[in-house]
Design a protein around this motif. Structure first.
Motif, mmCIF file in Angstrom:
data_model
loop_
_atom_site.group_PDB
_atom_site.id
_atom_site.type_symbol
_atom_site.label_atom_id
_atom_site.label_comp_id
_atom_site.label_asym_id
_atom_site.label_seq_id
_atom_site.Cartn_x
_atom_site.Cartn_y
_atom_site.Cartn_z
ATOM 1 N N VAL A 94 3.360 1.043 2.048
ATOM 2 C CA VAL A 94 4.757 0.824 2.428
ATOM 3 C C VAL A 94 5.684 1.151 1.268
ATOM 4 O O VAL A 94 6.711 1.831 1.434
ATOM 5 C CB VAL A 94 4.964 -0.633 2.898
ATOM 6 N N GLN A 95 5.336 0.691 0.073
ATOM 7 C CA GLN A 95 6.170 0.961 -1.098
ATOM 8 C C GLN A 95 6.233 2.456 -1.402
ATOM 9 O O GLN A 95 7.304 3.003 -1.688
ATOM 10 C CB GLN A 95 5.626 0.187 -2.296
ATOM 11 N N ASP A 96 5.082 3.127 -1.317
ATOM 12 C CA ASP A 96 5.046 4.565 -1.601
ATOM 13 C C ASP A 96 5.833 5.348 -0.559
ATOM 14 O O ASP A 96 6.557 6.298 -0.903
ATOM 15 C CB ASP A 96 3.596 5.058 -1.638
ATOM 16 N N TYR A 97 5.693 4.969 0.699
ATOM 17 C CA TYR A 97 6.390 5.706 1.752
ATOM 18 C C TYR A 97 7.896 5.522 1.616
ATOM 19 O O TYR A 97 8.674 6.483 1.770
ATOM 20 C CB TYR A 97 5.931 5.249 3.131
ATOM 21 N N ALA A 98 8.334 4.304 1.332
ATOM 22 C CA ALA A 98 9.764 4.055 1.176
ATOM 23 C C ALA A 98 10.331 4.857 0.001
ATOM 24 O O ALA A 98 11.427 5.432 0.093
ATOM 25 C CB ALA A 98 10.019 2.564 0.983
ATOM 26 N N ALA A 99 9.577 4.921 -1.117
ATOM 27 C CA ALA A 99 10.046 5.671 -2.280
ATOM 28 C C ALA A 99 10.107 7.168 -1.991
ATOM 29 O O ALA A 99 10.995 7.867 -2.488
ATOM 30 C CB ALA A 99 9.127 5.411 -3.472
ATOM 31 N N ALA A 100 9.187 7.659 -1.167
ATOM 32 C CA ALA A 100 9.141 9.091 -0.875
ATOM 33 C C ALA A 100 10.118 9.508 0.217
ATOM 34 O O ALA A 100 10.365 10.696 0.399
ATOM 35 C CB ALA A 100 7.724 9.494 -0.481
ATOM 36 N N HIS A 101 10.680 8.550 0.949
ATOM 37 C CA HIS A 101 11.566 8.875 2.069
ATOM 38 C C HIS A 101 12.854 8.047 2.012
ATOM 39 O O HIS A 101 13.175 7.300 2.942
ATOM 40 C CB HIS A 101 10.843 8.634 3.392
ATOM 41 N N PRO A 102 13.616 8.185 0.928
ATOM 42 C CA PRO A 102 14.872 7.438 0.831
ATOM 43 C C PRO A 102 15.899 7.879 1.862
ATOM 44 O O PRO A 102 16.871 7.164 2.112
ATOM 45 C CB PRO A 102 15.352 7.744 -0.595
ATOM 46 N N GLU A 103 15.693 9.050 2.465
ATOM 47 C CA GLU A 103 16.630 9.535 3.474
ATOM 48 C C GLU A 103 16.499 8.791 4.798
ATOM 49 O O GLU A 103 17.422 8.795 5.617
ATOM 50 C CB GLU A 103 16.442 11.038 3.696
ATOM 51 N N THR A 104 15.340 8.125 5.029
ATOM 52 C CA THR A 104 15.132 7.410 6.289
ATOM 53 C C THR A 104 14.846 5.923 6.104
ATOM 54 O O THR A 104 15.096 5.133 7.016
ATOM 55 C CB THR A 104 13.964 8.037 7.076
ATOM 56 N N VAL A 105 14.308 5.525 4.956
ATOM 57 C CA VAL A 105 14.007 4.113 4.701
ATOM 58 C C VAL A 105 15.025 3.580 3.706
ATOM 59 O O VAL A 105 14.948 3.861 2.505
ATOM 60 C CB VAL A 105 12.568 3.939 4.165
ATOM 61 N N MET A 106 15.978 2.807 4.204
ATOM 62 C CA MET A 106 17.081 2.348 3.368
ATOM 63 C C MET A 106 16.696 1.179 2.462
ATOM 64 O O MET A 106 17.244 1.025 1.363
ATOM 65 C CB MET A 106 18.266 1.928 4.254
ATOM 66 N N GLU A 107 15.773 0.353 2.906
ATOM 67 C CA GLU A 107 15.350 -0.804 2.110
ATOM 68 C C GLU A 107 13.835 -0.937 2.193
ATOM 69 O O GLU A 107 13.257 -0.808 3.279
ATOM 70 C CB GLU A 107 16.004 -2.089 2.614
ATOM 71 N N THR A 108 13.194 -1.189 1.071
ATOM 72 C CA THR A 108 11.755 -1.445 1.056
ATOM 73 C C THR A 108 11.512 -2.909 1.379
ATOM 74 O O THR A 108 11.931 -3.786 0.624
ATOM 75 C CB THR A 108 11.149 -1.111 -0.313
ATOM 76 N N PRO A 109 10.856 -3.214 2.497
ATOM 77 C CA PRO A 109 10.686 -4.622 2.877
ATOM 78 C C PRO A 109 9.579 -5.298 2.089
ATOM 79 O O PRO A 109 8.690 -4.644 1.532
ATOM 80 C CB PRO A 109 10.313 -4.526 4.357
ATOM 81 N N GLN A 110 9.620 -6.621 2.052
ATOM 82 C CA GLN A 110 8.465 -7.396 1.624
ATOM 83 C C GLN A 110 7.447 -7.358 2.754
ATOM 84 O O GLN A 110 7.808 -7.438 3.930
ATOM 85 C CB GLN A 110 8.871 -8.843 1.324
ATOM 86 N N VAL A 111 6.172 -7.240 2.413
ATOM 87 C CA VAL A 111 5.139 -7.050 3.435
ATOM 88 C C VAL A 111 4.104 -8.166 3.358
ATOM 89 O O VAL A 111 3.596 -8.489 2.285
ATOM 90 C CB VAL A 111 4.430 -5.692 3.254
ATOM 91 N N THR A 112 3.810 -8.756 4.517
ATOM 92 C CA THR A 112 2.700 -9.695 4.655
ATOM 93 C C THR A 112 1.640 -9.036 5.522
ATOM 94 O O THR A 112 1.933 -8.579 6.630
ATOM 95 C CB THR A 112 3.156 -11.016 5.304
ATOM 96 N N VAL A 113 0.408 -8.965 5.001
ATOM 97 C CA VAL A 113 -0.659 -8.242 5.685
ATOM 98 C C VAL A 113 -1.749 -9.204 6.121
ATOM 99 O O VAL A 113 -2.188 -10.064 5.355
ATOM 100 C CB VAL A 113 -1.265 -7.158 4.769
ATOM 101 N N GLY A 114 -2.199 -9.047 7.363
ATOM 102 C CA GLY A 114 -3.344 -9.797 7.859
ATOM 103 C C GLY A 114 -4.321 -8.838 8.522
ATOM 104 O O GLY A 114 -3.905 -7.989 9.306
ATOM 105 N N ALA A 115 -5.618 -8.947 8.195
ATOM 106 C CA ALA A 115 -6.653 -8.130 8.832
ATOM 107 C C ALA A 115 -7.653 -9.059 9.494
ATOM 108 O O ALA A 115 -8.092 -10.051 8.888
ATOM 109 C CB ALA A 115 -7.344 -7.228 7.814
ATOM 110 N N TYR A 116 -8.041 -8.769 10.733
ATOM 111 C CA TYR A 116 -8.828 -9.692 11.533
ATOM 112 C C TYR A 116 -10.058 -8.993 12.098
ATOM 113 O O TYR A 116 -9.994 -7.843 12.525
ATOM 114 C CB TYR A 116 -7.983 -10.246 12.684
ATOM 115 N N GLY A 117 -11.173 -9.731 12.099
ATOM 116 C CA GLY A 117 -12.414 -9.218 12.636
ATOM 117 C C GLY A 117 -13.317 -8.687 11.551
ATOM 118 O O GLY A 117 -12.977 -8.663 10.361
ATOM 119 N N THR A 118 -14.515 -8.273 11.970
ATOM 120 C CA THR A 118 -15.479 -7.690 11.048
ATOM 121 C C THR A 118 -16.045 -6.429 11.690
ATOM 122 O O THR A 118 -15.831 -6.161 12.861
ATOM 123 C CB THR A 118 -16.630 -8.667 10.754
#
Length: 380
Positions: A173-197
């Protein structure tokens, strides 16, 4: 008359129930998906542990809360152990279950004289949320889904990856926001959850923004014309150095800039002339890419302070470009690694810039350099 009315009501109830009666310890009436039933009164059957797992997975994928399972063919002395294992699989290993299920309870009774289970599932996510889980084949498709969500400023996204491997989604998310300032105006804080095995996982990303969604979309629409204009500003048949220089002039002559950090870097830079080295470098890199030029951003330090600048590919050779340093000297400059005194960066992470530079000593009109004196003439 009254008796006929009662019979009619009972008949309608049976037709709408979608499942038969269970005799004995309990009665369970629930709806089943039509494609899995041969008639409205069918009861799902299971004769082994794997089939119990399949029934629970089907229930969870559809968000159903209750079901009746005929277990006449299941060895009765192994039924409790099999059900407990199936429940553990559904809650821990099965990705949608690990994401959505809070508890699973069951009771043993009979259906038409045959042994049957009544299963009740309690969810921590609604049926609508479960049915909205998006499905992707692999991490590459997941990244495309995330990038679309970032550009649309969604508050969260949940998807099932069929072929999963560990990925740092926060960094993506951070890399994409930095590479696309023309479309991503603010880099959000991200909470990630992964479920299952196992091979498949459900991934949930929650995005937290300081700016409202409507405001971010408005900002996005206001900076787009600036990036479009930058692409049109460069000369179509000019040399690459001239194009880099023209984009430098296009950006740096817009304002008497104020060096400050903003949570909406591209918008603040292009609309109000407020930005830091990172904002300048990411916006310039995006403008270069829009014009078909290769331009990277470099994160390091300058004079011991955190700093961001660019590396450009000019006629097959890489050079450093620090826009704010160029602005201090009044002209566009490309430098080699050896000329970057006072800068520190991860040398292994970026291309080497070792070509000899002669443009700084030549006249601006011969090299395509842009100075404060001639930039207005070039614009006109």
């Amino acid at each position: 008359m009254k008796r006929n009315f009662i019979i009619m009501v009972l008949a309608m109830s049976l037709l709408l129930s979608g499942c038969g009666f269970l005799d004995g310890n309990y009665v369970s009436v629930t709806r089943h998906r039509e494609q899995r039933l041969t008639s409205q009164n069918d009861v799902t059957s299971a004769s082994n542990y794997l089939e119990l797992m399949d029934v629970l997975e089907d229930m969870i994928a559809d968000g159903r809360e209750v079901a009746a399972i005929n277990v006449a063919q299941y060895p009765q002395d192994a039924l409790d152990d099999g059900m407990e294992m199936a429940i553990r699989h559904a809650r821990e290993n099965y990705p949608i279950g690990a994401y959505a299920v809070e508890d699973v309870q069951y009771e043993l009774g009979t259906s038409g004289g045959d042994p049957a289970l009544s299963v009740t599932i309690v969810y921590q996510h609604s049926r609508a949320e479960i049915l909205r889980i998006r499905r992707v084949k692999d991490i590459q498709e997941a990244e495309k889904l995330i990038s679309d969500s970032l550009e649309g400023y969604e508050s969260s996204i949940v998807f099932l990856v069929e072929n999963y491997f560990d990925r740092d989604f926060t960094q993506f998310v951070q890399d994409y926001a930095a590479a696309h300032p023309e479309t991503v105006m603010e880099t959000p804080q991200v909470t990630v959850g992964a479920y299952g095995t196992g091979q498949s996982r459900v991934v949930e990303l929650i995005f937290t923004y300081q700016t409202s969604r409507d405001s971010l979309r408005r900002m996005q629409s206001q900076v787009k014309p600036v990036f479009d204009s930058a692409a049109l500003y460069v000369s179509g048949d000019g040399e690459q150095r001239q194009k880099f220089s023209q984009l430098y002039a296009f950006l740096m002559e817009r304002f008497d800039y104020k060096i400050e950090t903003s949570i909406t870097p591209a918008y603040s830079l292009l609309k109000f002339g407020v930005g830091d080295s990172r904002a300048f470098a990411t916006v310039y890199a995006a403008m270069c890419r829009g014009a078909g030029l290769e331009c990277l951003t470099v994160t390091g330090t300058r004079a011991g302070e955190p700093w961001v600048w660019n590396i450009v590919l000019d006629e097959g050779r890489y050079y450093h470009v620090d826009l704010l340093r160029c602005n201090e000297t009044g002209r566009y400059q490309e430098k080699t690694d050896g000329e970057m005194a006072g800068y520190v960066w991860d040398y292994a992470a970026y291309p080497q810039c070792t070509a000899a530079v002669t443009v700084e000593t030549a006249p601006a009109e011969e090299t395509g350099e842009t100075t404060a004196a001639n930039s207005n003439e070039e614009k006109s």
